[in-house]
Design an enzyme around this catalytic site. Structure first.
Site, short mmCIF file in Angstrom:
data_model
loop_
_atom_site.label_atom_id
_atom_site.label_comp_id
_atom_site.label_asym_id
_atom_site.label_seq_id
_atom_site.Cartn_x
_atom_site.Cartn_y
_atom_site.Cartn_z
N SER A 1 4.84 6.47 -4.53
CA SER A 1 6.00 7.34 -4.30
C SER A 1 6.71 6.89 -3.03
CB SER A 1 5.56 8.81 -4.16
OG SER A 1 4.75 8.98 -3.01
N TYR B 1 0.36 11.78 14.61
CA TYR B 1 1.19 10.83 13.87
C TYR B 1 1.92 9.89 14.83
CZ TYR B 1 4.73 9.06 10.61
OH TYR B 1 5.53 8.24 9.85
N THR C 1 0.84 -1.20 0.00
CA THR C 1 0.00 0.00 0.00
C THR C 1 0.88 1.25 0.00
OG1 THR C 1 -0.17 0.18 2.42
CG2 THR C 1 -1.77 -1.24 1.31
#
Length: 285
Positions: free
Chosen positions: A13, A164, A9
């Site tokens: 890039s 995050y 996944t």
């Protein structure tokens, strides 16, 4: 990796793209996942050219949307009879709080719930393909997490970097709990820290991050090709056959944070993911 099928996944890039290139070069059949069909097709062309391997395809899904993750798994199952390696590589870092189409904070939706759902929906294929491997791309920033169970989606006070960090701690909790549940199935699951990698992860948050923060960070960062090495190692190396429930960095087992080994937190995260996705992943232990 001849005759092996790998699903990666976030592979249009950065680390994901380099991981796909290296696996294809090793002879694997590689299916990449991206959000945009045109970018995905371009990435497939690059991988084929780089590797000389024509067995590279793409599937399209916005992994922040639960319905699209389920459709992705369904499309994969229709096209492929087996899955040897699942690499949950896709991730986002949102400096402004945003919600997914499901009304869930975007970082948590993409970095935690997407791997949870995708793994759930492909688990029987992985078991049927055993020995098979699940690889979750984490971050050493999980060590800075301040996970608030009373405000998992950070509705009261949002901090993009902390969101995050928290998501990467949650991903480790998921990894360790999943490893326990998959004991004896022939399916292993490990997590890794790729290093401080030169990617566009932060640059997508507007001009300040793209033109000021990201260039400064990139001066000290390693290349995406270097960052992909541990993912490729965990996907392909015979040295880690049967190794499960570990955290790796630079192709070596590492210690993750003390908080990541909290088994009660692992189980609690699992139950939370089940509630937020409406699914049950494996029998409780």
């Amino acid at each position: 990796m001849q005759n092996k099928i790998c699903l990666v996944t976030g592979a249009t890039s950065g680390i994901g793209l380099e991981t796909a290139k290296q696996l294809a070069r090793l002879g694997a059949t590689v299916i990449i996942v991206g959000r945009d069909a045109m970018r995905s097709a371009t990435a497939v062309a690059q991988i084929r050219q780089h590797s000389g391997n024509a067995n590279v395809e793409f599937l399209v899904a916005d992994l922040s949307a639960q319905a699209q993750v389920r459709t992705l798994a369904e499309q994969f199952r229709r096209r492929y009879a087996r899955l040897d390696v699942l690499i949950n590589n896709a991730g986002v870092a949102m400096m402004r709080r945003q919600e997914s189409v499901d009304g869930i904070e975007m970082t948590f939706a993409t970095n935690v719930l997407a791997p949870f759902i995708l793994t759930h929906d492909l688990l029987d294929v992985l078991k049927a393909s055993a020995p098979s491997r699940i690889i979750n791309v984490g971050s050493t920033l999980h060590k800075n997490a301040k996970f608030d169970w009373d405000d998992v989606q950070m509705k009261r006070k949002y901090d993009g970097l902390m969101a995050y960090n928290n998501s990467k701690l949650a991903l480790l909790w998921f990894t360790y709990e999943l490893a326990r549940r998959l004991q004896g199935t022939g399916v292993t699951v490990n997590a890794l820290h790729p290093g401080a990698v030169r990617t566009n992860l932060i640059a997508r948050n507007g001009w300040f991050y793209k033109w000021i923060v990201n260039p400064i960070f990139s001066l000290q960062a390693i290349s995406a090709e270097q960052g992909a090495q541990t993912s490729v190692y965990l996907a392909s190396s015979p040295e880690v056959e049967g190794v499960t429930g570990k955290y790796f960095g630079k192709c070596k087992p590492r210690e993750s944070s003390p908080a990541s080994y909290d088994e009660e937190a692992q189980k609690r995260l699992w139950r939370l993911c089940e509630e937020m996705t409406g699914m049950c992943l494996g029998a409780s232990r």
